[in-house]
Design a protein around this motif. Structure first.
Motif, PDB file in Angstrom:
ATOM      1  N   LEU A  54       0.842  -1.191   0.000  1.00 19.24           N
ATOM      2  CA  LEU A  54       0.000   0.000   0.000  1.00 19.24           C
ATOM      3  C   LEU A  54       0.883   1.249   0.000  1.00 19.24           C
ATOM      4  O   LEU A  54       1.762   1.396   0.842  1.00 19.24           O
ATOM      5  CB  LEU A  54      -0.901   0.014   1.239  1.00 19.24           C
ATOM      6  CG  LEU A  54      -1.689   1.303   1.514  1.00 19.24           C
ATOM      7  CD1 LEU A  54      -2.750   1.527   0.442  1.00 19.24           C
ATOM      8  CD2 LEU A  54      -2.317   1.254   2.903  1.00 19.24           C
ATOM      9  N   PHE A  55       0.638   2.132  -0.971  1.00 13.05           N
ATOM     10  CA  PHE A  55       1.311   3.431  -1.008  1.00 13.05           C
ATOM     11  C   PHE A  55       0.408   4.423  -0.286  1.00 13.05           C
ATOM     12  O   PHE A  55      -0.558   4.938  -0.841  1.00 13.05           O
ATOM     13  CB  PHE A  55       1.570   3.841  -2.462  1.00 13.05           C
ATOM     14  CG  PHE A  55       2.609   2.989  -3.137  1.00 13.05           C
ATOM     15  CD1 PHE A  55       3.906   3.450  -3.298  1.00 13.05           C
ATOM     16  CD2 PHE A  55       2.293   1.710  -3.587  1.00 13.05           C
ATOM     17  CE1 PHE A  55       4.870   2.662  -3.907  1.00 13.05           C
ATOM     18  CE2 PHE A  55       3.245   0.911  -4.193  1.00 13.05           C
ATOM     19  CZ  PHE A  55       4.540   1.387  -4.357  1.00 13.05           C
ATOM     20  N   LYS A  56       0.731   4.678   0.969  1.00 14.58           N
ATOM     21  CA  LYS A  56      -0.185   5.365   1.873  1.00 14.58           C
ATOM     22  C   LYS A  56      -0.498   6.792   1.447  1.00 14.58           C
ATOM     23  O   LYS A  56      -1.590   7.299   1.713  1.00 14.58           O
ATOM     24  CB  LYS A  56       0.385   5.350   3.294  1.00 14.58           C
ATOM     25  CG  LYS A  56       0.563   3.943   3.860  1.00 14.58           C
ATOM     26  CD  LYS A  56       0.839   3.961   5.346  1.00 14.58           C
ATOM     27  CE  LYS A  56       2.142   4.616   5.686  1.00 14.58           C
ATOM     28  NZ  LYS A  56       2.452   4.561   7.129  1.00 14.58           N
ATOM     29  N   GLN A  57       0.429   7.460   0.791  1.00 17.85           N
ATOM     30  CA  GLN A  57       0.204   8.835   0.374  1.00 17.85           C
ATOM     31  C   GLN A  57      -0.997   8.965  -0.548  1.00 17.85           C
ATOM     32  O   GLN A  57      -1.703   9.970  -0.550  1.00 17.85           O
ATOM     33  CB  GLN A  57       1.452   9.374  -0.339  1.00 17.85           C
ATOM     34  CG  GLN A  57       1.288  10.786  -0.899  1.00 17.85           C
ATOM     35  CD  GLN A  57       2.501  11.236  -1.694  1.00 17.85           C
ATOM     36  OE1 GLN A  57       3.530  10.534  -1.745  1.00 17.85           O
ATOM     37  NE2 GLN A  57       2.408  12.391  -2.318  1.00 17.85           N
ATOM     38  N   TRP A  58      -1.245   7.906  -1.335  1.00 17.24           N
ATOM     39  CA  TRP A  58      -2.305   7.959  -2.330  1.00 17.24           C
ATOM     40  C   TRP A  58      -3.517   7.137  -1.927  1.00 17.24           C
ATOM     41  O   TRP A  58      -4.456   7.010  -2.703  1.00 17.24           O
ATOM     42  CB  TRP A  58      -1.766   7.447  -3.672  1.00 17.24           C
ATOM     43  CG  TRP A  58      -0.512   8.143  -4.091  1.00 17.24           C
ATOM     44  CD1 TRP A  58       0.768   7.662  -4.024  1.00 17.24           C
ATOM     45  CD2 TRP A  58      -0.408   9.469  -4.613  1.00 17.24           C
ATOM     46  NE1 TRP A  58       1.660   8.592  -4.483  1.00 17.24           N
ATOM     47  CE2 TRP A  58       0.966   9.715  -4.853  1.00 17.24           C
ATOM     48  CE3 TRP A  58      -1.341  10.469  -4.907  1.00 17.24           C
ATOM     49  CZ2 TRP A  58       1.425  10.939  -5.367  1.00 17.24           C
ATOM     50  CZ3 TRP A  58      -0.883  11.668  -5.420  1.00 17.24           C
ATOM     51  CH2 TRP A  58       0.486  11.892  -5.645  1.00 17.24           C
ATOM     52  N   GLY A  59      -3.488   6.573  -0.732  1.00 13.19           N
ATOM     53  CA  GLY A  59      -4.555   5.658  -0.348  1.00 13.19           C
ATOM     54  C   GLY A  59      -5.837   6.322   0.088  1.00 13.19           C
ATOM     55  O   GLY A  59      -6.923   5.789  -0.114  1.00 13.19           O
ATOM     56  N   ASP A  60      -5.747   7.506   0.733  1.00 12.28           N
ATOM     57  CA  ASP A  60      -6.921   8.197   1.253  1.00 12.28           C
ATOM     58  C   ASP A  60      -7.757   7.239   2.113  1.00 12.28           C
ATOM     59  O   ASP A  60      -7.259   6.636   3.037  1.00 12.28           O
ATOM     60  CB  ASP A  60      -7.749   8.796   0.103  1.00 12.28           C
ATOM     61  CG  ASP A  60      -6.977   9.860  -0.654  1.00 12.28           C
ATOM     62  OD1 ASP A  60      -6.135  10.530  -0.027  1.00 12.28           O
ATOM     63  OD2 ASP A  60      -7.186  10.002  -1.870  1.00 12.28           O
ATOM     64  N   ASN A  61      -9.037   7.100   1.769  1.00 11.81           N
ATOM     65  CA  ASN A  61      -9.925   6.236   2.563  1.00 11.81           C
ATOM     66  C   ASN A  61      -9.595   4.753   2.417  1.00 11.81           C
ATOM     67  O   ASN A  61     -10.076   3.923   3.199  1.00 11.81           O
ATOM     68  CB  ASN A  61     -11.384   6.473   2.157  1.00 11.81           C
ATOM     69  CG  ASN A  61     -11.836   7.892   2.444  1.00 11.81           C
ATOM     70  OD1 ASN A  61     -11.334   8.526   3.378  1.00 11.81           O
ATOM     71  ND2 ASN A  61     -12.771   8.398   1.658  1.00 11.81           N
ATOM     72  N   LEU A  62      -8.791   4.413   1.427  1.00 10.48           N
ATOM     73  CA  LEU A  62      -8.423   3.017   1.226  1.00 10.48           C
ATOM     74  C   LEU A  62      -7.537   2.491   2.345  1.00 10.48           C
ATOM     75  O   LEU A  62      -7.587   1.295   2.680  1.00 10.48           O
ATOM     76  CB  LEU A  62      -7.703   2.881  -0.126  1.00 10.48           C
ATOM     77  CG  LEU A  62      -7.147   1.511  -0.498  1.00 10.48           C
ATOM     78  CD1 LEU A  62      -8.284   0.501  -0.656  1.00 10.48           C
ATOM     79  CD2 LEU A  62      -6.328   1.610  -1.778  1.00 10.48           C
ATOM     80  N   ASN A  63      -6.745   3.355   2.952  1.00 11.98           N
ATOM     81  CA  ASN A  63      -5.770   2.902   3.935  1.00 11.98           C
ATOM     82  C   ASN A  63      -6.405   2.112   5.079  1.00 11.98           C
ATOM     83  O   ASN A  63      -5.958   1.017   5.434  1.00 11.98           O
ATOM     84  CB  ASN A  63      -5.004   4.107   4.509  1.00 11.98           C
ATOM     85  CG  ASN A  63      -4.105   4.756   3.465  1.00 11.98           C
ATOM     86  OD1 ASN A  63      -3.958   4.241   2.366  1.00 11.98           O
ATOM     87  ND2 ASN A  63      -3.516   5.886   3.808  1.00 11.98           N
TER      88      ASN A  63
END
Length: 629
Positions: free
Chosen positions: A534-543
């Motif tokens: 997971l690339f957290k910077q781009w995850g938004d609500n996905l994280n």
């Protein structure tokens, strides 16, 4: 020391000077050779570095070089297209045999920039020395050529492409050498001269196939026009023959790639031809990062977000030298049409000012102002080109040559005995041009953008885990994530569920969407995805969703979180996802998974006021219709 060794040493010294100039222009890359890759965060640096890695990894591990089996797992991706543009990757491949990948990539870029300057120096020195013109401007030929080479090396459009880390596109050294070879054919028509011209023609396009249109064709057309105007029919035939030889050489690279493209499904046209055109004011617009930009106010509005493809600044110093050449050196004037025509074509299909298409009112109806590029933009092959702004690269060739002629005329006013004065002027001119042209600044100092080349040890350790079959990266539909994920592959050396050769992955959107939206271990297992990153910077609500479904990561930092996929409790079952659900008023996507071949009946009602609609399957249009009211 023999004259041959002295000559070789002089040429190496000139190349060394341009290498130092490239190092200064790209600072602080020279201090980060093994820790960063040159290019802005949105650039293609990660993508290109990954392809370079593959050409060393594949033969060493028994994998096919031109079929990337570690992308789009389990099928892999054909990659003959990279055979057609070897200068994008292969010089760094050779370097990577003896040095770390980041160093090899950065060094390739620096050496290439220096070679651009050296090639222009070579051409202009021969022009000024009288090989292709009279002897009026020869007394300070080396000094004049040095300035011309600096103009070309530092050319803002080249720096713009370097922002995008377009390492292949900036391989422009073939252009000046091709011009020189065609001019040589005017005096002699030996077989080796024809072959040399053909080699330099193909060298132009082996970094980027689009350079055929943006660089090779304009240069060939100018030389043909020059021969036609002078009624030099033998030279005209020689140029035509040399160009044909170049096309034959190019076919060795392009025919296999073209066949691969022709037999692959056509993807939806991504568009962007207006966005990636140059603004009409770009020729007088320095970088909005430049220290003088706040005083000018308009650079940000002109260049907008198009710094990579829209940069076309000529600069005050170079413009003054060009004006001198136009007024005082008749032979320089043949390059003016090339500059003007390429500038018009760089503006694309519609006139833009302040990064917006100019509108006019005709009988109360708003309309745009079409430009010549609109006449050819729908022709076969050209209709795939999204970046008319790259004609600015050829403008750089014309401006460098004319600036050389202009400076040559000025130095001809200086007595030959005053060489120290001339070289002092050269130093001041190059410093002024470098200051004007520099695109990247930080806190008032040159500072070229880079991206980190660091790969965590925990990610690298995956290469030693035989139980990991493939890696799935999230978010799946973010292009920047896809590029960085491909670079991480150089560390973990495991296949990717997605990945791409150029622009975007051909892997089914439905497959990637279902894997991400459900994170069902059964589905992930069916896709052989044993690790999720997971690339957290781009995850938004996905994280939060990822942590909830997959538990604690085996590695986490401020950028990444890597998870082992839990064991599945059962085999995967039918999954259906409709986004957005319910009544649809915008583009909608339906994704479904069946554990075995099955029929799926789709039913729905459409209501619109003469709305054109299209159905796409895996990003390919399969039907169109107009919904009547």
């Amino acid at each position: 020391m023999s004259s041959r060794w002295r000559s070789t040493a002089r040429w190496l010294l000139i190349y060394g000077f341009y290498l130092l100039l490239a190092v200064a222009m790209t600072y602080p890359v020279i201090t980060q050779m093994n820790t960063h890759l040159i290019g802005a965060p949105e650039s293609d640096a990660y993508e290109y570095a990954r392809h370079i890695w593959w050409y060393t990894y594949a033969p060493a591990n028994g994998e096919p070089v031109f079929h990337h089996t570690y992308l789009a797992h389990p099928n892999g991706l054909p990659a003959l297209w990279l055979w057609a543009i070897p200068l994008q990757s292969f010089p760094a491949v050779i370097l990577s045999w003896v040095m770390p990948l980041p160093v090899a990539y950065n060094l390739m870029v620096l050496l290439r920039l220096a070679l651009n300057g050296w090639a222009m120096y070579f051409l202009v020195r021969r022009l000024i020395n009288g090989t292709h013109t009279d002897q009026a401007l020869t007394q300070h030929a080396s000094a004049v050529a040095l300035v011309a080479g600096a103009v070309f090396l530092l050319w803002p459009a080249v720096q713009g492409q370097l922002f995008g880390s377009h390492a292949g596109i900036i391989a422009l050294w073939g252009g000046p050498l091709y011009v020189d070879s065609l001019l040589r054919l005017r005096r002699q028509q030996r077989l080796r001269d024809y072959l040399l011209a053909g080699v330099f023609f193909v060298a132009i396009i082996l970094g980027s196939n689009l350079s055929l249109l943006f660089v090779a064709v304009p240069l060939s057309a100018l030389m043909l026009l020059n021969a036609l105007i002078q009624h030099d029919w033998r030279w005209l035939r020689s140029i035509s023959s040399a160009t044909c030889i170049g096309m034959v050489f190019a076919a060795l690279f392009f025919v296999p790639a073209a066949y691969e493209q022709a037999t692959s499904p056509a993807a939806v046209d991504p568009g962007g031809v207006v966005r990636f055109s140059a603004d009409a004011l770009s020729v007088v617009t320095p970088s909005f990062f430049h220290p003088i930009s706040p005083a000018l106010d308009y650079p940000r509005r002109v260049l907008g977000t198009n710094l990579v493809e829209g940069t076309g600044y000529i600069g005050i110093v170079a413009a003054l030298l060009v004006i001198v050449a136009m007024v005082r050196v008749p032979r320089a004037r043949i390059w003016l049409p090339l500059m003007l025509i390429c500038w018009i074509l760089s503006l694309g299909p519609l006139l833009k000012v302040m990064d917006r298409p100019v509108t006019i009112n005709v009988d109360g109806q708003a309309s745009y102002i079409p430009l010549p590029f609109a006449l050819v933009s729908y022709l076969p092959v050209i209709d795939t080109i999204r970046t008319p702004g790259r004609f600015n690269l050829t403008i750089g060739i014309a401006v460098a040559i004319m600036a050389g002629y202009g400076f040559g005329w000025l130095t001809s006013r200086v007595n030959q005995s005053r060489r120290t004065l001339v070289w002092g002027i050269v130093a001041v001119l190059i410093a002024a041009i470098a200051f004007e042209y520099q695109l990247a600044w930080q806190n008032g100092l040159p500072h070229f953008p880079t991206v980190t080349a660091h790969i965590p040890d925990e990610i690298r350790a995956l290469r030693n885990d035989p139980d990991v079959r493939a890696v799935f990266n999230l978010p799946h539909d973010n292009l920047l994530v896809a590029k960085e994920a491909m670079y991480l592959q150089t560390g973990h050396q495991k296949p990717l569920v997605a990945g791409f050769i150029s622009r975007e992955t051909p892997v089914s959107y439905a497959k990637r969407h279902l894997l991400q939206s459900t994170l069902d271990p059964a589905l992930l297992n069916a896709a052989e995805a044993d690790v999720v990153i997971l690339f957290k910077q781009w995850g938004d609500n996905l994280n939060a969703h990822v942590f909830e479904q997959l538990g604690m990561p085996f590695y986490e930092d401020d950028r990444l979180a890597a998870f082992n996929v839990p064991e599945a409790d059962a085999s995967p079952t039918f999954h259906l996802d409709v986004t957005p659900a319910g009544q649809v008023t915008a583009p909608a996507a339906m994704s479904f998974y069946t554990p075995e071949p099955a029929w799926v009946l789709l039913e729905g009602q459409l209501s619109a006021d003469e709305r054109d609609i299209a159905w796409t399957l895996d990003s390919h249009v399969i039907g169109r219709a107009t919904v009547e009211p």
